[in-house]
Design a protein around this motif. Sequence first.
Motif, PDB file in Angstrom:
ATOM      1  N   LEU A  92      41.499 -16.130  16.966  1.00 60.44           N
ATOM      2  CA  LEU A  92      42.430 -17.082  17.569  1.00 60.44           C
ATOM      3  C   LEU A  92      41.704 -18.117  18.417  1.00 60.44           C
ATOM      4  CD1 LEU A  92      45.443 -17.722  17.709  1.00 60.44           C
ATOM      5  CD2 LEU A  92      45.619 -16.206  19.685  1.00 60.44           C
ATOM      6  N   THR A  93      40.477 -17.799  18.857  1.00 64.76           N
ATOM      7  CA  THR A  93      39.662 -18.748  19.605  1.00 64.76           C
ATOM      8  C   THR A  93      38.391 -19.042  18.828  1.00 64.76           C
ATOM      9  OG1 THR A  93      38.528 -16.995  20.822  1.00 64.76           O
ATOM     10  CG2 THR A  93      40.542 -17.895  21.804  1.00 64.76           C
ATOM     11  N   TYR A  94      37.750 -20.173  19.171  1.00 63.18           N
ATOM     12  CA  TYR A  94      36.533 -20.542  18.441  1.00 63.18           C
ATOM     13  C   TYR A  94      35.592 -21.281  19.387  1.00 63.18           C
ATOM     14  CZ  TYR A  94      33.398 -22.893  15.187  1.00 63.18           C
ATOM     15  OH  TYR A  94      32.282 -23.358  14.525  1.00 63.18           O
ATOM     16  N   LYS A  95      34.315 -20.901  19.365  1.00 59.61           N
ATOM     17  CA  LYS A  95      33.292 -21.607  20.127  1.00 59.61           C
ATOM     18  C   LYS A  95      32.642 -22.648  19.232  1.00 59.61           C
ATOM     19  CE  LYS A  95      29.218 -20.993  23.054  1.00 59.61           C
ATOM     20  NZ  LYS A  95      28.267 -20.034  23.645  1.00 59.61           N
ATOM     21  N   ILE A  96      32.761 -23.907  19.650  1.00 55.98           N
ATOM     22  CA  ILE A  96      32.265 -25.011  18.832  1.00 55.98           C
ATOM     23  C   ILE A  96      30.750 -24.928  18.707  1.00 55.98           C
ATOM     24  CG2 ILE A  96      32.099 -27.528  18.684  1.00 55.98           C
ATOM     25  CD1 ILE A  96      34.768 -27.671  20.157  1.00 55.98           C
ATOM     26  N   ASP A  97      30.272 -25.148  17.481  1.00 55.91           N
ATOM     27  CA  ASP A  97      28.855 -25.029  17.167  1.00 55.91           C
ATOM     28  C   ASP A  97      28.242 -26.413  16.947  1.00 55.91           C
ATOM     29  OD1 ASP A  97      26.560 -24.447  14.893  1.00 55.91           O
ATOM     30  OD2 ASP A  97      26.793 -22.796  16.329  1.00 55.91           O
ATOM     31  N   THR A  98      26.928 -26.468  17.011  1.00 56.68           N
ATOM     32  CA  THR A  98      26.215 -27.742  16.822  1.00 56.68           C
ATOM     33  C   THR A  98      26.534 -28.377  15.476  1.00 56.68           C
ATOM     34  OG1 THR A  98      24.400 -26.906  18.202  1.00 56.68           O
ATOM     35  CG2 THR A  98      23.932 -28.825  16.825  1.00 56.68           C
ATOM     36  N   VAL A  99      26.684 -27.552  14.427  1.00 52.95           N
ATOM     37  CA  VAL A  99      26.960 -28.107  13.091  1.00 52.95           C
ATOM     38  C   VAL A  99      28.351 -28.720  13.005  1.00 52.95           C
ATOM     39  CG1 VAL A  99      25.362 -26.558  11.916  1.00 52.95           C
ATOM     40  CG2 VAL A  99      27.733 -25.848  12.265  1.00 52.95           C
ATOM     41  N   ASP A 100      29.218 -28.499  14.007  1.00 53.30           N
ATOM     42  CA  ASP A 100      30.566 -29.075  13.996  1.00 53.30           C
ATOM     43  C   ASP A 100      30.586 -30.509  14.512  1.00 53.30           C
ATOM     44  OD1 ASP A 100      31.645 -26.616  13.158  1.00 53.30           O
ATOM     45  OD2 ASP A 100      31.740 -25.893  15.224  1.00 53.30           O
ATOM     46  N   VAL A 101      29.541 -30.928  15.230  1.00 53.09           N
ATOM     47  CA  VAL A 101      29.522 -32.253  15.850  1.00 53.09           C
ATOM     48  C   VAL A 101      29.687 -33.336  14.784  1.00 53.09           C
ATOM     49  CG1 VAL A 101      28.142 -33.889  17.189  1.00 53.09           C
ATOM     50  CG2 VAL A 101      28.128 -31.451  17.784  1.00 53.09           C
ATOM     51  N   GLY A 102      30.605 -34.266  15.047  1.00 52.78           N
ATOM     52  CA  GLY A 102      30.885 -35.347  14.098  1.00 52.78           C
ATOM     53  C   GLY A 102      31.915 -34.989  13.050  1.00 52.78           C
ATOM     54  N   LYS A 103      32.348 -33.724  13.037  1.00 48.89           N
ATOM     55  CA  LYS A 103      33.360 -33.274  12.074  1.00 48.89           C
ATOM     56  C   LYS A 103      34.703 -33.036  12.779  1.00 48.89           C
ATOM     57  CE  LYS A 103      30.281 -32.765   8.688  1.00 48.89           C
ATOM     58  NZ  LYS A 103      29.035 -32.965   9.423  1.00 48.89           N
ATOM     59  N   TRP A 104      35.732 -32.731  11.994  1.00 49.50           N
ATOM     60  CA  TRP A 104      37.043 -32.352  12.523  1.00 49.50           C
ATOM     61  C   TRP A 104      37.234 -30.849  12.377  1.00 49.50           C
ATOM     62  CZ3 TRP A 104      36.391 -37.331  10.990  1.00 49.50           C
ATOM     63  CH2 TRP A 104      37.054 -38.331  11.722  1.00 49.50           C
ATOM     64  N   LEU A 105      37.890 -30.239  13.364  1.00 43.28           N
ATOM     65  CA  LEU A 105      38.246 -28.825  13.269  1.00 43.28           C
ATOM     66  C   LEU A 105      39.655 -28.683  12.709  1.00 43.28           C
ATOM     67  CD1 LEU A 105      37.034 -26.975  16.485  1.00 43.28           C
ATOM     68  CD2 LEU A 105      36.096 -26.844  14.177  1.00 43.28           C
ATOM     69  N   VAL A 106      39.861 -27.625  11.943  1.00 46.15           N
ATOM     70  CA  VAL A 106      41.173 -27.309  11.395  1.00 46.15           C
ATOM     71  C   VAL A 106      41.530 -25.889  11.825  1.00 46.15           C
ATOM     72  CG1 VAL A 106      42.572 -27.064   9.309  1.00 46.15           C
ATOM     73  CG2 VAL A 106      40.752 -28.790   9.390  1.00 46.15           C
ATOM     74  N   PHE A 107      42.736 -25.714  12.383  1.00 42.12           N
ATOM     75  CA  PHE A 107      43.219 -24.372  12.738  1.00 42.12           C
ATOM     76  C   PHE A 107      44.370 -24.022  11.798  1.00 42.12           C
ATOM     77  CE2 PHE A 107      46.385 -21.850  15.238  1.00 42.12           C
ATOM     78  CZ  PHE A 107      45.680 -20.648  15.219  1.00 42.12           C
ATOM     79  N   GLU A 108      44.322 -22.834  11.212  1.00 45.91           N
ATOM     80  CA  GLU A 108      45.325 -22.385  10.236  1.00 45.91           C
ATOM     81  C   GLU A 108      45.879 -21.040  10.667  1.00 45.91           C
ATOM     82  OE1 GLU A 108      44.732 -22.445   5.701  1.00 45.91           O
ATOM     83  OE2 GLU A 108      44.473 -20.317   6.236  1.00 45.91           O
ATOM     84  N   VAL A 109      47.178 -20.872  10.536  1.00 47.89           N
ATOM     85  CA  VAL A 109      47.801 -19.581  10.833  1.00 47.89           C
ATOM     86  C   VAL A 109      48.741 -19.216   9.689  1.00 47.89           C
ATOM     87  CG1 VAL A 109      49.616 -20.714  12.214  1.00 47.89           C
ATOM     88  CG2 VAL A 109      49.210 -18.264  12.465  1.00 47.89           C
ATOM     89  N   THR A 110      48.707 -17.940   9.312  1.00 49.95           N
ATOM     90  CA  THR A 110      49.660 -17.380   8.338  1.00 49.95           C
ATOM     91  C   THR A 110      50.528 -16.377   9.086  1.00 49.95           C
ATOM     92  OG1 THR A 110      48.067 -17.607   6.524  1.00 49.95           O
ATOM     93  CG2 THR A 110      49.933 -16.134   6.172  1.00 49.95           C
ATOM     94  N   PRO A 111      51.788 -16.714   9.349  1.00 50.87           N
ATOM     95  CA  PRO A 111      52.632 -15.825  10.160  1.00 50.87           C
ATOM     96  C   PRO A 111      53.064 -14.585   9.389  1.00 50.87           C
ATOM     97  CG  PRO A 111      53.920 -17.683   9.371  1.00 50.87           C
ATOM     98  CD  PRO A 111      52.508 -17.931   8.923  1.00 50.87           C
ATOM     99  N   ARG A 112      53.078 -13.449  10.083  1.00 55.50           N
ATOM    100  CA  ARG A 112      53.509 -12.193   9.473  1.00 55.50           C
ATOM    101  C   ARG A 112      54.499 -11.496  10.388  1.00 55.50           C
ATOM    102  NH1 ARG A 112      50.124 -11.206   5.154  1.00 55.50           N
ATOM    103  NH2 ARG A 112      48.066 -12.215   5.262  1.00 55.50           N
ATOM    104  N   ALA A 113      55.566 -10.982   9.787  1.00 57.72           N
ATOM    105  CA  ALA A 113      56.567 -10.228  10.541  1.00 57.72           C
ATOM    106  C   ALA A 113      56.236  -8.744  10.500  1.00 57.72           C
ATOM    107  CB  ALA A 113      57.956 -10.487   9.958  1.00 57.72           C
ATOM    108  N   ALA A 114      56.768  -7.996  11.480  1.00 51.30           N
ATOM    109  CA  ALA A 114      56.473  -6.562  11.572  1.00 51.30           C
ATOM    110  C   ALA A 114      57.037  -5.796  10.389  1.00 51.30           C
ATOM    111  CB  ALA A 114      57.023  -6.011  12.881  1.00 51.30           C
ATOM    112  N   SER A 115      58.151  -6.263   9.832  1.00 51.63           N
ATOM    113  CA  SER A 115      58.771  -5.560   8.705  1.00 51.63           C
ATOM    114  C   SER A 115      59.731  -6.522   8.021  1.00 51.63           C
ATOM    115  CB  SER A 115      59.525  -4.319   9.203  1.00 51.63           C
ATOM    116  OG  SER A 115      60.573  -4.701  10.089  1.00 51.63           O
ATOM    117  N   GLY A 116      60.364  -6.042   6.956  1.00 54.02           N
ATOM    118  CA  GLY A 116      61.368  -6.853   6.276  1.00 54.02           C
ATOM    119  C   GLY A 116      60.990  -7.164   4.854  1.00 54.02           C
ATOM    120  N   ASP A 117      61.983  -7.685   4.120  1.00 52.08           N
ATOM    121  CA  ASP A 117      61.769  -8.000   2.711  1.00 52.08           C
ATOM    122  C   ASP A 117      60.857  -9.206   2.523  1.00 52.08           C
ATOM    123  OD1 ASP A 117      63.448  -5.923   2.058  1.00 52.08           O
ATOM    124  OD2 ASP A 117      65.234  -7.201   2.034  1.00 52.08           O
TER     125      ASP A 117
END
Length: 542
Positions: A415-440
């Motif tokens: 859920l957290t990320y420490k930015i690295d040297t290779v990221d400089v000049g690029k864009w970061l993307v955060f993605e989440v796939t939501p999951r429920a505890a139960s259900g169809d």
Amino acid sequence: MNFCNHCAIFRKASLVMALVFVILILVITGNRVSAATDTTWSVTFQVNMAKAVKQNIFHPATDSVFVILDHGILPMKLVAGPGYTYSGALYNALDSTATYSIKFRINGSTLETVNRSLSPQPGMSNVSVWWNNDPLNITTFIVSMQYVPPTFFNPSNDSIVIVGTMNDMKGSPRMTRIGTTLNYSLDYILDPGSVQQYKYRINQGDSSKGQVELLYLPNRMLRVPDTLVTVTDDFNNNYNPAVRLMTFKCNMGYYIKTHRFNIADDYLEVAGNFNNGGGNDVLFKGSSDSTYSLAKYLDTAYIHQGPLTFKFRIRGGRNTQELVGKADRNYPFHDTTGQGPNLFSCYFNNMNPSTPTPPWAYDLSIQGTLVNQYIVNGVYTYENLNGIREDSSTYRWLRSPDSLGTNAVAIDTSLTYKIDTVDVGKWLVFEVTPRAASGDSATGKAVRVVSVTRIGGVGMTEQSILITKVYPNPVNDYLTIEATKEIEQLELFSLSGQSVVLAEGLHARGIRIPVSHLPRGVYLLKATAKSHEWGVVQVVKN
């Protein structure tokens, strides 16, 4: 490293610390010294290029729009906004005693053929026009008086007018009779996207007052499209024996809650076999809940032609239509004489709390400083229509070479990320796939958000979310500011924290301010949007 290099680094570090100190003063304390009163007046410009785009005169991807004034005012490039509108503001640049001729220009040579003029007024003047005064939208209202009893309407002496929001409820000019028919028409140039309420009124003889239709019933409502449109009505509706009332109701509660439908800006439309796939049949929200409804009179021919088939869609677009890949909704339209009313009710996209539905993640953002070696957090809101709690949602961080997040490469799964040297000049993307505890339907769709700027190196970044361009910089006479949203206020500060220029009530994404009177030096420009978002950039005055 020699002594001179050490001095240069020290001076640069001192300037950075001074900038940080001033920004903290601005943001935390809000202290400032008011700028001196200026005797010149200001104006905002907006030109709608939608018709020019449709006519292939203007190409938004490659062309620019300028406003041209006389009396020595330099041409000003306008900034693109929604709906092919281009706008800008001149702050304290006009003489209140002069009259200016105005033209809008495409690129360096294509001028409008119409003549315009402006005499500045107290405060902020506003110029809002269509390119060449040629609007894309013309709304034609046609009302049929065929089924109105002769004792109520005499075509020889009486007239028909429109009473509505398009004329401040004062009544329109007389509608024009179409040939020998009992149909009457009137054209209006209305702002695309605006919602108009109206009724028709019979004026007896030469009177400017008369009998308004639909007494004690709600106004007719229309959301104006960005096309030529003809609206055909029957006076009082119920006089026509060949039509029956059909009411559509659609609950948008879940889409409103999850921010997929904005009640302030979005609208809901029904598109079906009874209106040639949609156009301007808009559902309107009730005052007490999230249900949108439309009352529409349909020809009795639909009683015998089979069921009505339709879908609801947001903002009138096929890409925002519900039930993608599924069959149209249908309703057996019937004669209401001796039967119940024609009424269809549903949840948009069948988002019914009693039906198992996947969870949804929304309001995604990346929080933290977008600089190498800093830790950023992925933030989102989880929602489940069935009330099932979240459990074991999965995350991904990706690195992208562009601001659209394309060709992204996965780099982390927390859920957290420490930015690295290779990221400089690029864009970061955060993605989440939501999951429920139960259900169809326990797993929802993966959703992403891209960082607002590129990742910077170690040190202070002046890249602003709100401000996109400041030019020329260094500047001599006039400074132009372009932004992602409409700016309400601009303020220029010296490094000591003194306010030297203050421009308020701008309502524009492109602004030009005079700075020739300022001493040479480094200044901080702070822009504030209506949403209270702000950005600060450094400006150098020659």
